[in-house]
Design an enzyme around this catalytic site. Structure first.
Site, PDB file in Angstrom:
ATOM      1  N   CYS A  74       0.844  -1.208   0.000  1.00  0.00           N
ATOM      2  CA  CYS A  74       0.000   0.000   0.000  1.00  0.00           C
ATOM      3  C   CYS A  74       0.872   1.248   0.000  1.00  0.00           C
ATOM      4  O   CYS A  74       1.993   1.240   0.507  1.00  0.00           O
ATOM      5  CB  CYS A  74      -0.867   0.047   1.250  1.00  0.00           C
ATOM      6  SG  CYS A  74      -2.182  -1.147   1.294  1.00  0.00           S
ATOM      7  N   TYR A 107     -12.997   0.060 -13.387  1.00  0.00           N
ATOM      8  CA  TYR A 107     -13.226   1.307 -12.653  1.00  0.00           C
ATOM      9  C   TYR A 107     -14.662   1.292 -12.151  1.00  0.00           C
ATOM     10  O   TYR A 107     -15.601   1.174 -12.944  1.00  0.00           O
ATOM     11  CB  TYR A 107     -12.961   2.519 -13.561  1.00  0.00           C
ATOM     12  CG  TYR A 107     -11.487   2.623 -13.893  1.00  0.00           C
ATOM     13  CD1 TYR A 107     -10.638   3.393 -13.109  1.00  0.00           C
ATOM     14  CD2 TYR A 107     -10.946   1.908 -14.945  1.00  0.00           C
ATOM     15  CE1 TYR A 107      -9.285   3.464 -13.381  1.00  0.00           C
ATOM     16  CE2 TYR A 107      -9.580   1.958 -15.230  1.00  0.00           C
ATOM     17  CZ  TYR A 107      -8.762   2.748 -14.437  1.00  0.00           C
ATOM     18  OH  TYR A 107      -7.419   2.808 -14.701  1.00  0.00           O
ATOM     19  N   ARG A 115     -11.032   7.000 -16.043  1.00  0.00           N
ATOM     20  CA  ARG A 115     -10.660   6.469 -17.361  1.00  0.00           C
ATOM     21  C   ARG A 115     -11.891   6.017 -18.141  1.00  0.00           C
ATOM     22  O   ARG A 115     -12.070   4.825 -18.417  1.00  0.00           O
ATOM     23  CB  ARG A 115      -9.677   5.292 -17.210  1.00  0.00           C
ATOM     24  CG  ARG A 115      -8.297   5.641 -16.705  1.00  0.00           C
ATOM     25  CD  ARG A 115      -7.543   6.597 -17.610  1.00  0.00           C
ATOM     26  NE  ARG A 115      -7.385   6.172 -18.979  1.00  0.00           N
ATOM     27  CZ  ARG A 115      -6.327   5.520 -19.465  1.00  0.00           C
ATOM     28  NH1 ARG A 115      -5.323   5.221 -18.681  1.00  0.00           N
ATOM     29  NH2 ARG A 115      -6.276   5.191 -20.742  1.00  0.00           N
TER      30      ARG A 115
END
Length: 120
Positions: A74, A107, A115
């Site tokens: 992360c 997405y 995008r």
């Protein structure tokens, strides 16, 4: 060959369960849509916007059966004025025979605006 699959999702608030559930949903959909199994995954990089810090989203992958050996890391996204808030981004590097244009990038939620050209 090695390819990267991109994905992103937003959460409504900075709460542990919501972050983990959203991250799990995203990576499962990325793997499923690209017919990737955990053994095919080289590594997963997860970034979050600064407003997500209640937990490490990578912990979500440990909840998925057979994903315990997938290397995960992360990090925090850079802060850009007016950027999408409460966003978790994922880059999954995988072994696959697919060509780059065959990769399905995922997405979800408000992240679809990042995008729109990649939405199928």
């Amino acid at each position: 060959m090695i390819r990267a699959i991109r994905g992103a999702i937003t959460v409504d608030c900075n709460e542990i369960e919501g972050i983990l559930t959203a991250t799990e949903r995203l990576v499962k959909e990325m793997a499923s849509n690209n017919r990737v199994s955990p053994i095919d995954i080289v590594s997963v990089l997860i970034s979050t916007t600064a407003d997500i810090n209640a937990c490490f989203p990578a912990a979500a992958l440990r909840r998925i059966e057979e994903w315990s050996y997938v290397p995960v890391m992360c990090m925090q996204e850079i802060e850009v004025p007016n950027a999408l808030e409460k966003c978790i981004r994922v880059m999954m590097t995988v072994m696959t025979n697919k060509q780059q244009h065959e990769i399905y990038h995922v997405y979800l939620e408000k992240a679809v605006q990042l995008r729109p050209d990649l939405q199928k």
